[in-house]
Design an enzyme around this catalytic site. Sequence first.
Site, PDB file in Angstrom:
ATOM      1  N   GLU A  10       0.813  -1.214   0.000  1.00  7.15           N
ATOM      2  CA  GLU A  10       0.000   0.000   0.000  1.00  7.15           C
ATOM      3  C   GLU A  10       0.845   1.261   0.000  1.00  7.15           C
ATOM      4  O   GLU A  10       0.490   2.269  -0.588  1.00  7.15           O
ATOM      5  CB  GLU A  10      -0.902  -0.050   1.243  1.00  7.15           C
ATOM      6  CG  GLU A  10      -2.043   0.911   1.197  1.00  7.15           C
ATOM      7  CD  GLU A  10      -3.099   0.584   2.252  1.00  7.15           C
ATOM      8  OE1 GLU A  10      -3.409  -0.613   2.448  1.00  7.15           O
ATOM      9  OE2 GLU A  10      -3.610   1.518   2.866  1.00  7.15           O
ATOM     10  N   ASP A 111      -2.481  -3.382   3.238  1.00  8.80           N
ATOM     11  CA  ASP A 111      -3.023  -3.552   4.590  1.00  8.80           C
ATOM     12  C   ASP A 111      -4.279  -4.412   4.536  1.00  8.80           C
ATOM     13  O   ASP A 111      -5.093  -4.267   3.634  1.00  8.80           O
ATOM     14  CB  ASP A 111      -3.372  -2.190   5.201  1.00  8.80           C
ATOM     15  CG  ASP A 111      -2.126  -1.339   5.398  1.00  8.80           C
ATOM     16  OD1 ASP A 111      -1.023  -1.918   5.456  1.00  8.80           O
ATOM     17  OD2 ASP A 111      -2.263  -0.107   5.473  1.00  8.80           O
ATOM     18  N   TYR A 320      -0.756  -2.957  13.507  1.00 10.44           N
ATOM     19  CA  TYR A 320      -1.642  -2.192  12.637  1.00 10.44           C
ATOM     20  C   TYR A 320      -2.675  -1.390  13.444  1.00 10.44           C
ATOM     21  O   TYR A 320      -3.444  -1.968  14.222  1.00 10.44           O
ATOM     22  CB  TYR A 320      -2.364  -3.152  11.687  1.00 10.44           C
ATOM     23  CG  TYR A 320      -3.049  -2.437  10.560  1.00 10.44           C
ATOM     24  CD1 TYR A 320      -2.319  -1.646   9.691  1.00 10.44           C
ATOM     25  CD2 TYR A 320      -4.421  -2.531  10.379  1.00 10.44           C
ATOM     26  CE1 TYR A 320      -2.934  -0.968   8.660  1.00 10.44           C
ATOM     27  CE2 TYR A 320      -5.047  -1.863   9.346  1.00 10.44           C
ATOM     28  CZ  TYR A 320      -4.300  -1.073   8.496  1.00 10.44           C
ATOM     29  OH  TYR A 320      -4.920  -0.404   7.483  1.00 10.44           O
TER      30      TYR A 320
END
Length: 696
Positions: A10, A111, A320
């Site tokens: 990403e 992600d 994350y």
Amino acid sequence: MKKYTLVVTEKPDAARRIALALDKQHKPIRMNVDGVPCHAAENSGRIVIVPALGHLYTVTGERSGRDFYPTFALRWVPRFLAERGAGRIRVWLSAISKLAKGAGSFVDACDYDIEGSLIGYSIMKYACGNKERLSKRMKYSTLTEEELERSYGELLPSLDFTLIEAGKTRHEVDWLYGINLSRALTIAAKKASGKYETLSTGRVQGPVLMFLGTREASVKCFVPTPYWEMKAQFESGGQIFEACYEKTFETKKEAETRYNECLRKTGRIEKITTTRHLQLPPPPFDLGTLQGEAYRLFAYTPKRTLEITQRLYLDALISYPRTSSQKLPSNVDYRAILRNLNRLHRYKSPTAELLALPSLKPREGTKDDPAHPAIYPTGIVPGRSLAAPEEKILDLVIGRFMAVFSTPAVLQCARIYIKVGNQLFFSTGRTLLMPGWRKFYGPYACMEEVLLPSLEEGQKVKIEKVLLLDRFSQPPSRYNPGSLLRKMEKVQIGTKSTRADVLQTLYDRRYVKNERIEMTDLGFEVLETLKDYCPAVVSVELTRELEHRMEKIQATGDTREKVLDDVVSILKPALEQLKAKEKIIGEKLSSAMVKRRLEERIVGSCPVCKTGKLMILHSRKTGKQFIGCSNYFNGRCSTSFALPQENLVSVTSKVCKHCGWPIVLTRTRRRRAWMLCFNPECPKKRRRESGLQNMP
Ligand SMILES: [Zn+2]
Ligand SMILES: [Zn+2]
């Protein structure tokens, strides 16, 4: 040349980390394809890792132009076709397409959530040429080498198409709402004023304006009622302590009667009660809770906190952050993380204490997220020196992580009841018997202890003083960024990743101002317009229902087409109403905008004539900007001050620390900003202020 595996990430930082982790020698080769940085690594074959720049594709209308509505026909296009300033995307996509031609297999390593899945899917489908059914999926929650290697070894066999469908739906629905409603408002205002200025609203913005408007109205309409409070100071063994009368008074007369009854009397300890409370450790952080704590402790806006956590994640320092989970599954190696943290001096002793425990079991919260665990530190030592805000957030995450493994805190509450004649007073004390988890959460869990003198039932205590206090009932408090975020979460509108942006947009559009969120006249006009002509758009229930349906697409049942059809059937009549009333809506909005523009120039009261307002003005003759008094126009005051000509100057609500005059914010073209005191007599002329936030 043998075909390689193409891995798409990403962001560039993630590509770099993945390359480093996957290369057997940990020495990937940096490449450059038409200016796009990518990496070649050797694993069990050749791998080329190329990053995206977030979304490379977006939704746009079939028909170009911005001066019409309704518009319901949409399509997905590369971002450079739909957005100004996205020219870089063209080069980027052509580089990815070039790399795809030499690839034999494909891995989406974006992600793992709705947005990331959609980014990866669009690239596989459009830039790589219909590879979305061939591509495998890499799933990971931290960018540490071990996890990346493991995840590459256990690739998921396909993309998550239900997640992708949910992502597409969300973008399309948001586009339909945003573009149509914003155009209706903007066009109405433009027709009335002749000026083009974007007025926007969206699917989530509408209901949020509604909460803010309701709260603002109850603050503005609030009539404070007076009441009286009585307190007494008692003395025992040289120690003074304060106690409150058992109730408050509605009339001054009653208050004074009771007050007089207490004067020159002695108190007697009627009863002492003590209770113990166990306070469980807090659950580990999900994004919303972390944003709330960062606002409470450091006054960071939710958006700023999200940006900081994003950087910490890309540095592999935390897991994350866009997660709603409050759980730490056992495949997270707690012990290894604590051992890593143990190498850092400041966490040495708390981690040693936890590591000595026979087993580590985290306290968990109720919220869950299928894609990621709660936010936790990796224990990796930062490879660069962190900025102060990054350090604070990291320390907060580490403190919280340690706290969840600890024991409950034990509090003791004591209450002393004191009789003075027939009157009853009470005093409450609070002490921490066992700090438990509070020790690990450190400064973020501070609790004020209230100590009471040791007394016995039946004991006499001397009254030092009786106080009668005039009080007024308080209006409901305005939302702040933290509490508004919690409210959005509670009523389930927006998503963890977008809530912070919704709030920021309200500030950017000047619908709200200040940290204690106050609605502006313009905000009210937009809300009133929506409430009057399309109530569905500001309805919390409808918004939540739509939110649930979009989420459910992930699970099963509802289709994207069905949801979009329903959205069109909500919007169509609303837009017809707006169009029919365009004239009156336009007049109201544009007069609120004129008022807002005027307000934005008012710097503060004139320190010379005291009745005028100082404003940022432009000279008609020379075009120069300066600060002048509003009484100049009626000939009563000619106060004026020079301003730097090259800079943008805007109003702040702050005053100069050295002279008390209002100060303005100036910004150079290079976006360097500082606070400027324009008082020529100010003891300290100019001071720079660093770390300015984007919050007005
Ligand atoms: Zn003046
Ligand atoms: Zn000053």
